[in-house]
Write an enzyme that holds these catalytic residues in place. Sequence first.
Site, PDB file in Angstrom:
ATOM      1  N   LYS A  51     -14.258  -0.778   5.367  1.00 49.72           N
ATOM      2  CA  LYS A  51     -13.972  -1.241   4.002  1.00 49.72           C
ATOM      3  C   LYS A  51     -13.744  -0.085   3.028  1.00 49.72           C
ATOM      4  O   LYS A  51     -12.974  -0.207   2.076  1.00 49.72           O
ATOM      5  CB  LYS A  51     -15.133  -2.107   3.489  1.00 49.72           C
ATOM      6  N   GLU A  55     -15.182  -8.668  -5.347  1.00 52.08           N
ATOM      7  CA  GLU A  55     -15.903  -9.796  -4.768  1.00 52.08           C
ATOM      8  C   GLU A  55     -16.535  -9.308  -3.465  1.00 52.08           C
ATOM      9  O   GLU A  55     -16.070  -8.339  -2.884  1.00 52.08           O
ATOM     10  CB  GLU A  55     -14.937 -10.946  -4.460  1.00 52.08           C
ATOM     11  N   SER A  73     -15.020  -2.298  13.790  1.00 50.60           N
ATOM     12  CA  SER A  73     -14.863  -2.231  12.335  1.00 50.60           C
ATOM     13  C   SER A  73     -16.121  -1.815  11.581  1.00 50.60           C
ATOM     14  O   SER A  73     -16.037  -1.285  10.482  1.00 50.60           O
ATOM     15  CB  SER A  73     -14.363  -3.575  11.803  1.00 50.60           C
TER      16      SER A  73
HETATM   17  C1  LIG Z   1     -17.730  -4.723   9.658  1.00 50.52           C
HETATM   18  C2  LIG Z   1     -16.726  -5.701   9.170  1.00 50.52           C
HETATM   19  N1  LIG Z   1     -15.719  -6.043   9.977  1.00 50.52           N
HETATM   20  C3  LIG Z   1     -14.790  -6.942   9.596  1.00 50.52           C
HETATM   21  C4  LIG Z   1     -14.876  -7.584   8.386  1.00 50.52           C
HETATM   22  C5  LIG Z   1     -13.844  -8.629   8.067  1.00 50.52           C
HETATM   23  O1  LIG Z   1     -12.935  -8.269   7.081  1.00 50.52           O
HETATM   24  P1  LIG Z   1     -11.435  -7.893   7.421  1.00 50.52           P
HETATM   25  O2  LIG Z   1     -10.861  -8.995   8.250  1.00 50.52           O
HETATM   26  O3  LIG Z   1     -10.782  -7.760   6.107  1.00 50.52           O
HETATM   27  O4  LIG Z   1     -11.447  -6.617   8.183  1.00 50.52           O
HETATM   28  C6  LIG Z   1     -15.910  -7.265   7.498  1.00 50.52           C
HETATM   29  C7  LIG Z   1     -16.031  -7.933   6.180  1.00 50.52           C
HETATM   30  O5  LIG Z   1     -17.010  -7.872   5.472  1.00 50.52           O
HETATM   31  C8  LIG Z   1     -16.863  -6.295   7.911  1.00 50.52           C
HETATM   32  O6  LIG Z   1     -17.892  -5.974   7.115  1.00 50.52           O
END
Ligand SMILES: Cc1ncc(COP(=O)(O)O)c(C=O)c1O
Lengths: 393, 255
Positions: free
Chosen positions: A89, A111, A377
Amino acid sequence: MNYFVDENGYYGEFGGAYIPEMLYPNVEELRLKYVQIMQEPSFQKEFQSLLKEYVGRPTPLYFAKRLSEKSNTKIYLKREDLCHTGAHKVNNTIGQILMAKRLGKNRIIAETGAGQHGVATATVCALMGLECIVYMGEIDIARQAPNVARMKMLGATVVPALSGSRTLKDATNEAIRDWINNPVDTHYIIGSVVGPHPYPDMVARFQSVISEEMKWQLKEKEGKENPDYVIACVGGGSNAAGAFYHYLDEESVQLIAVEAAGLGVNSGESAATSVLGNEGIIHGSKTLLMQTKDGQITEPYSISAGLDYPGVGPLHAHLCKSKRAEFISITDAEAMQAGLDLCKLEGIIPAIESSHALAVFNSKTFKENDVVVLNLSGRGDKDLDTYIKYFKL
Amino acid sequence: MNRINNKLQESKKLLSIYFTAGFPTLTDTVSIIEKLEKSGVDMIEIGLPFSDPLADGPTIQASSTTALNNGMTTSVLFDQLKDIRKTVSIPLIIMGYFNPMMQYGIEEFCKKCAEIGIDGLIIPDLPVNEYNDNFKVIFEKYGLINVFLITPQTSDERIKFIDEISNGFIYMVSSASVTGSKNSFGAVQNEYFKRISAMNLKAPQIIGFGISNAATFQQATKFAKGAIIGSAFVNHLSQNGVNSIDKFVSAILKD
Ligand SMILES: Cc1ncc(COP(=O)(O)O)c(C=O)c1O
């Protein structure tokens, strides 16, 4: 097929800017300036330097030997979990805070659902000394207490969203209302590739550093830039957009987007938008979303707060409809098990969002020689409570 | 000629009232409309409730949530309104967000509006360019007037453009804010009202957002053709139900 945004702000038939006139001046200013600002050498210099010195980039592309052996294929993990603040993020919030400064804005709103984007926004606001207000659903505030505390320690004001279902979609509504009420000094840092054009494209560009690094890292390790597969989880879709970005036009690279099935796609408790959603408007964008037949937006469910969003970004709607990406739904149970497996096999505790992507190795077979890159992620620290309760640790 | 255009030609200042259909109870719609007309209101905006009303403040949000819980849907509303033209002759406008209309089918939606005798639509999240490129033809086919918004932040150039494509009135949002009541307007609003008035636009302006009482109504209509009251009336409904609507209206119109 074009997978990038067109001059009208659309990906195929999805996207656009379905916003009230009150937001028009702000969104239009951003639309006219964002590409130019991002391309300025001074912007790039500051952005790259912060990504390196502050976020800790490049993040490793780690060959997961034991996971590869178990899954009988070649798996690399793109370690976004090692970013400062614990998830991808922050790539976006660094970019957007620099954008806000160049637009002359000194008040930042955001948000957040799980609190990851809220923490990443509060972090960059502290770094730049800007006022930060984070909207968060009242229900999420209760279930994500540690991240609420983090935001407060970082100097942000956390405002409970009390309307509607009091979760992420309502926090987004409140942030948009705040922007309507404060049109001059405020920049809205959206946390994913959602919202009106140009947000989906701008956020995707900031996150595209993920696949930019993957390319040269894979070249070093495998002698080629392109893997056979890239896998990422999709809430709004920002980490997936970043991981797919530089491979969108490489048709030999298969893209797999993983959504949260919750208790099961047909259980009534799910967030699998590509299966359960249809075309409509959410948060200013024409995309796929979960709704009643009367067009009221419904509340999704996933054990993972970051995937608990009733829409997907317009890029993903386009990737789904055009079949450029394969969409797979993973249940709570499948994700939790895959998360625990990664801990035991590789010594990495993943965020539950990322665990959804990992679970693909249990439901889909890859060839032994396939090179698969999975975008990890985020890290699981924020999810310890959920892991503890789920596995009775 | 559309009822809205006829109404705009009257020499008086116009009072338009917004309410959320299905609130306070599901079946109040027709009786609210009839009472408003009898009380001397010039025009009515019937709110089609939406789960995520981005441009609305707490009062209209709450009324929308209640209305949806009461079972209000697009089809239910159309069904309630099917005989409305037997008893009501003032202009009726549907105000709602785009997604529910899209799910109903835009052409179907417009056709139904025309059958019932709806005169216009206000759709805050349908931007001007999308309307022009994709929906104008359909709206016009069914004789519906689409009402565009301007705000204190709208540039003169864009106001002129919106004026050009408006075939009814321009909805002038009083201040940079979501819907909600204010007790008075300050110098900033007055300046803005004056500035727009001095532009001598072809489309009459009706001011909305923040009008709540006789004072704000008069302040707004000093410069504009009319004013729209929403949240204050929804508050009245939540306290009094459909009783004493005439008292609410006469308190606004008293001079
Ligand atoms: C670790 C992590 N992965 C994925 C996401 C999902 O968001 P996005 O699809 O925008 O990557 C989030 C959202 O809070 C997250 O914290």
